[in-house]
Scaffold this motif. Structure first.
Motif, short mmCIF file in Angstrom:
data_model
loop_
_atom_site.label_atom_id
_atom_site.label_comp_id
_atom_site.label_asym_id
_atom_site.label_seq_id
_atom_site.Cartn_x
_atom_site.Cartn_y
_atom_site.Cartn_z
N ALA A 267 -37.53 56.14 -72.30
CA ALA A 267 -38.02 55.45 -71.52
C ALA A 267 -39.29 55.69 -71.73
N TRP B 245 -35.58 52.56 -74.08
CA TRP B 245 -34.76 51.61 -75.45
C TRP B 245 -33.49 52.48 -74.84
N LYS B 246 -31.80 52.11 -75.59
CA LYS B 246 -30.75 52.22 -75.56
C LYS B 246 -30.31 52.22 -76.58
N GLU C 215 -30.78 48.65 -78.03
CA GLU C 215 -31.33 47.67 -77.69
C GLU C 215 -32.10 47.66 -76.51
N ARG C 216 -32.88 47.07 -75.65
CA ARG C 216 -33.85 47.07 -74.52
C ARG C 216 -32.97 47.70 -74.03
N GLY C 217 -34.08 48.92 -72.93
CA GLY C 217 -33.10 49.10 -71.87
C GLY C 217 -33.43 48.03 -70.74
N ARG C 218 -33.09 49.03 -69.48
CA ARG C 218 -33.10 47.35 -68.39
C ARG C 218 -34.31 49.16 -67.39
N SER D 198 -31.10 57.91 -75.16
CA SER D 198 -32.01 56.75 -74.10
C SER D 198 -33.42 56.97 -74.35
N GLU E 184 -24.02 57.85 -76.12
CA GLU E 184 -25.90 57.01 -75.18
C GLU E 184 -27.04 57.91 -75.62
N CYS F 222 -40.24 51.72 -79.81
CA CYS F 222 -38.73 52.34 -80.21
C CYS F 222 -38.98 53.44 -81.28
N ARG G 48 -26.02 52.56 -78.67
CA ARG G 48 -25.23 53.32 -78.02
C ARG G 48 -23.99 54.10 -79.78
#
Length: 329
Positions: free
Chosen positions: A99, A77-78, A70-73, A97, A95, A103, A80
């Motif tokens: 930056a 991208w991240k 899913e999109r990172g905040r 991730s 996890e 993707c 799990r």
């Protein structure tokens, strides 16, 4: 020792509790969810098997790697990853991730971590195979090109559904059931819709007895939202309307009526992710009744009283499970 071997060794040591159960000869499965344009389950499984040098995924697995991308905040991208046995027990999680905006930048790290979860000795035996390029969306003719989307990818939305038990404090503590939906995307405020039912709320005064049944509809917006690791918190403002069915019984007479109550106030949301598809959910709402009609309370001596419907300030507490998921707008 080079940078990649050092990173791989660190991941191996960190994964020791997870890798204590499964053996390299175990049967494995892969359940993977990723947005369009990113690596999908089939290419990812083939790349992991190429890294390990043998076939590991098949039917009736003893262990399952369950993952979601899913999109990172606020960016990047991240992914799990959870390790689940055949009985559904979660043995551990990881996890991954990046930056980077693309993707595909997360693919090499994702491949290495999944391979280490399955067989660390084989995963470290050679360089990672080349991953197939992520599918690109077909280009439209020049005359039909849509205008570019603003930065932040506002078209990507996330819908979260929560099912919970609830306690409401009006005249008295009233148990019930609630369902809540949140919809929002990167750079956007989150919107909420909440529906609740309080099937039994009694009230007694001077021998008079009043029974209330209340379905409630609530809508609001959450301008404040923050996420750290598996935790997420939101602060919202909302307005609610309750259609209250009131029944009063007194001496040789009774009365039933339908009344409308309106409330406004803040609502807070706290979530703890269990995996990519489930989270523990807690919601707290404090509201002020700006619309409180009177309700007839018949007493045993035949007299009646008309108190306001509920307390001026009401409190609701929701506890349950939520199901987050990315949606394309």
């Amino acid at each position: 020792m080079g940078v990649l071997p050092r990173c791989a060794l660190f991941l191996l040591l960190a994964s020791a509790p997870v890798l204590a159960g499964p053996g390299s000869e175990s049967r494995w499965g892969l359940r993977w969810s990723a947005p369009p344009g990113c690596i999908q389950a089939g290419p990812l499984a083939r790349a992991v098997e190429a890294r390990l040098g043998r076939t590991v995924f098949g039917p009736e697995p003893e262990f399952l790697v369950d993952g979601v991308l899913e999109r990172g905040r606020p960016s990047g991208w991240k992914a799990r990853l959870s390790l689940v046995d055949a009985r559904g027990n979660v043995l551990g999680g990881r996890e991954v991730s990046t930056a980077e905006e693309a993707c595909s930048a997360i693919d090499p790290r994702l491949l290495l971590v999944i391979a280490l979860m399955i067989d660390p000795s084989a995963a470290l035996s050679g360089p990672a195979p080349e991953l197939p390029p992520s599918p690109a969306p077909p280009e439209l003719p020049a005359a039909e090109q849509p205008p570019p989307e603003p930065t932040g990818k506002r078209g990507e939305r996330e819908l979260t559904v929560a099912v919970s038990g609830t306690l409401g404090l009006g005249f008295a503590v009233a148990p019930g059931l609630a369902g809540t939906l949140w919809s929002g995307g990167p750079g956007d405020w989150t919107w909420l819709l909440r529906f609740a039912l309080y099937p039994y709320a009694p009230y007694t005064k001077d021998g008079g007895h009043l029974t209330l049944v209340s379905p409630v509809a609530e809508a609001g917006v959450c301008p404040v939202s923050a996420e750290s690791g598996d935790w997420r918190v939101s602060a919202c403002g909302s307005a609610a309307f309750a259609l209250v069915f009131a029944h009063s019984e007194g001496f040789q007479q009774s009365r039933s009526e339908a009344l409308l109550r309106g409330d406004v106030g803040p609502r807070f949301r706290l979530e703890r992710r269990l995996d990519g598809r489930r989270a523990l959910h807690t919601g707290l709402g404090v509201s002020w009744g700006w619309l409180r009609p009177t309700v007839r309370l018949i007493k045993p001596d035949g007299t009646a009283e008309d108190p306001r419907l509920g307390l001026p300030v009401q409190v609701t507490l929701d506890v349950g499970v939520s199901f987050p998921g990315p949606w394309e707008g």
